[in-house]
Each structure stands twice: as C-alpha cells, then as structure tokens.
Design an enzyme around this catalytic site. Structure first.
Site, PDB file in Angstrom:
ATOM      1  N   LYS A  15       0.833  -1.213   0.000  1.00 56.13           N
ATOM      2  CA  LYS A  15       0.000   0.000   0.000  1.00 56.13           C
ATOM      3  C   LYS A  15       0.870   1.267   0.000  1.00 56.13           C
ATOM      4  O   LYS A  15       0.646   2.180  -0.787  1.00 56.13           O
ATOM      5  CB  LYS A  15      -0.925   0.032   1.232  1.00 56.13           C
ATOM      6  N   ARG A  90      -9.647   1.268   8.494  1.00 59.45           N
ATOM      7  CA  ARG A  90      -9.144  -0.041   8.875  1.00 59.45           C
ATOM      8  C   ARG A  90     -10.131  -0.835   9.702  1.00 59.45           C
ATOM      9  O   ARG A  90      -9.847  -1.971  10.076  1.00 59.45           O
ATOM     10  CB  ARG A  90      -7.902   0.194   9.724  1.00 59.45           C
ATOM     11  N   ARG A 129      11.912  -5.322   4.878  1.00 63.62           N
ATOM     12  CA  ARG A 129      11.651  -3.891   4.644  1.00 63.62           C
ATOM     13  C   ARG A 129      12.612  -3.011   5.458  1.00 63.62           C
ATOM     14  O   ARG A 129      12.915  -3.297   6.619  1.00 63.62           O
ATOM     15  CB  ARG A 129      10.213  -3.546   5.039  1.00 63.62           C
ATOM     16  N   ARG A 162      11.345  -1.046  10.978  1.00 59.00           N
ATOM     17  CA  ARG A 162      10.247  -0.653  11.860  1.00 59.00           C
ATOM     18  C   ARG A 162      10.141  -1.624  13.028  1.00 59.00           C
ATOM     19  O   ARG A 162      10.340  -2.816  12.877  1.00 59.00           O
ATOM     20  CB  ARG A 162       8.921  -0.630  11.073  1.00 59.00           C
ATOM     21  N   ARG A 173      -0.101  -8.676  13.525  1.00 59.75           N
ATOM     22  CA  ARG A 173      -0.713  -7.700  12.607  1.00 59.75           C
ATOM     23  C   ARG A 173      -1.569  -8.405  11.559  1.00 59.75           C
ATOM     24  O   ARG A 173      -2.630  -7.914  11.192  1.00 59.75           O
ATOM     25  CB  ARG A 173       0.374  -6.856  11.939  1.00 59.75           C
TER      26      ARG A 173
END
Ligand code: AP5
Length: 218
Positions: A15, A90, A129, A162, A173
C-alpha cells in the site's frame, strides 16, 4: 468534486509503496495514518504516547484517535482536491465515519484499491523492509535495495527497520487484519469504486494495474 482514493490490503501488501507513486502521478497528498502516528510517537505528543505501545504490539489504535487525526488532516488546503488514504479506514466503524465525513463535505470515495498478496510473500516483504528515518522512502533489502547500504537514495538519512516488522508482531498484525480490516472488503465490494488489484509481481507491474483501475474511475 474531491477525488479521494483508498488503499486497502494486508500489512506488507504494498500500500505505502504504491500510494507514494500514485500520489506523485495524480498530485494528490499521500495520507498514511501509520506515518502520521509514527510522526506523533517521534514528536512525543499526547497522541504519540497513547499510540506507541499499541502500535509496537501490532494492535490497532482507537477509532476515536484515528478519526480525530484524519478529520483534521482533511481540513488542510492541499486535501481539497482529494487525498490518497493508505492504511485508513481499517475498521468498519472508521469506514462508516469516513463516509459520513465526506458526505457532509459533499464528496465521496472515487476509488477503493484493494491489493491482494499471499501470506508467505507478505512475511518475506515485511521482514526485509527498511524505511528512511528522514523522508519515509520505502526499501527492501532484496527487492528494492538502496544504492549505498542502509543509506536513503533520496535524502541520505539512515534506513531503519520498523519496530513492528519483527516476526511475532508481523503475525499479530496479520491476525488483526483478518479480524478487523478484512470485513471492509465486503463493505466496499459492491461499489463501482471497488477494484481488486493483484499485488504479486514487480512494483512497476502492480503500479500499471493500479493506474488502469484508477483510469476506469475517471
Ligand atoms: P501502517 O503503517 O499502516 O502499516 P500496515 O498497514 O501494517 O502496512 P505496512 O506499512 O506494513 O505495509 P504496506 O502495505 O504499506 O507495504 P509497503 O509498501 O511498505 O500501520 C502501522 C500501525 O499503525 C498499525 O499496526 C496500527 O497500530 C496503527 N494504525 C495505522 N493506521 C491505523 C488505523 N487506520 N486504525 C487503527 N490503527 C492504525 O511494502 C512492504 C515491503 O515490500 C517494502 O519493503 C517494499 O519495498 C516491498 N515491496 C512493495 N511492493 C513490492 C513488490 N511489488 N515487489 C517486491 N517488493 C515489494
């Protein structure tokens, strides 16, 4: 009329990567509730203090906090022509509240771009990431490496991992996504604005699918 676009999809579906590109393409601001919350955490604000532990655990921040920051963001002048939402709404409650907010302003959602990706690929993408601590640019150690290791190509700041990209938090998550956010697919599915986008493949290929879907809404 304002052109508001929503990116929907699991953590790591792409996203943020695609929303940053679409924001440049359409010249509409990229509104990421995750980025706004992380900025609040860094600034040490009251919202940041309340959100920090929740985010690190992989749970969702309360709908009230989120609707407060989104409503405030939409009052800024650069949002008048529309925004690209990333990571919002969300929950069904947030989706209802957004519909009501836009209706009051005489606008509606122009496109819902639902990016789909296999769980295995999600874990691979999230665990590799890296994000820029300065400008927020998104990298991947294997798929989108920076030219100089751990240094941002755009602004030269350090790349960091992160806090919520640790394996056990990624699992949490994904579970939270299934429980709280996946119901939004049914919420939007029957609207002409809804588009399902296959998130597999190169970033350019996925972006081409997105541009095609957005053009259909013109
Ligand atoms: P948020 O920041 O929104 O995170 P998220 O939704 O979990 O999504 P991610 O940012 O992890 O993934 P992404 O889909 O943007 O993928 P990306 O493009 O980076 O939210 C974080 C937390 O904030 C939440 O857990 C919650 O606590 C809170 N929060 C935020 N909004 C909220 C809300 N509305 N309500 C309540 N709480 C909220 O890509 C991932 C990786 O893949 C990158 O490394 C990228 O380089 C790579 N990649 C991307 N595309 C490709 C490709 N095509 N091929 C190969 N690699 C690719």
């Amino acid at each position: 009329m304002a052109r508001h676009i929503i990116f929907l999809g699991a953590p790591g579906a792409g996203k943020g990567t695609q929303a940053q590109r679409l924001s440049q393409e359409l010249r509409l601001p990229h509104v990421s509730t995750g980025d706004m919350l992380r900025a609040s955490v860094q600034s040490g604000s009251e919202i940041g203090r309340r959100a920090a532990a929740v985010m690190d655990s992989g749970a969702l921040v309360s709908d009230d906090i989120i609707m407060g920051i989104v409503a405030e963001r939409l009052t800024l002048e650069d949002a008048l022509a529309g925004v690209i939402f990333d990571g919002f709404p969300r929950t069904v409650h947030q989706a209802n509240a957004l519909d009501a907010l836009l209706e009051r302003g005489g606008s509606q959602i122009a496109a819902v771009l639902h990016i789909t990706l296999d769980d295995e690929e999600i874990v691979e993408r999230l665990s590799g990431r890296r994000v820029c601590s300065g400008c927020g640019a998104i990298y991947h150690v294997r798929y989108h490496p920076s030219q100089v290791s751990a240094v941002c190509d755009v602004c030269g700041a350090d790349l960091v991992q992160r806090e919520d990209d640790q394996p056990e938090v990624i699992r949490k998550r994904l579970a939270v996504y299934q429980a709280e956010t996946a119901p939004l697919v049914a919420y939007y599915h029957d609207r002409p604005a809804y588009h399902r986008i296959d998130g597999h493949g190169e970033t350019d290929e996925v972006f081409a699918r997105i541009v095609k879907a957005v053009r259909e809404t013109d």
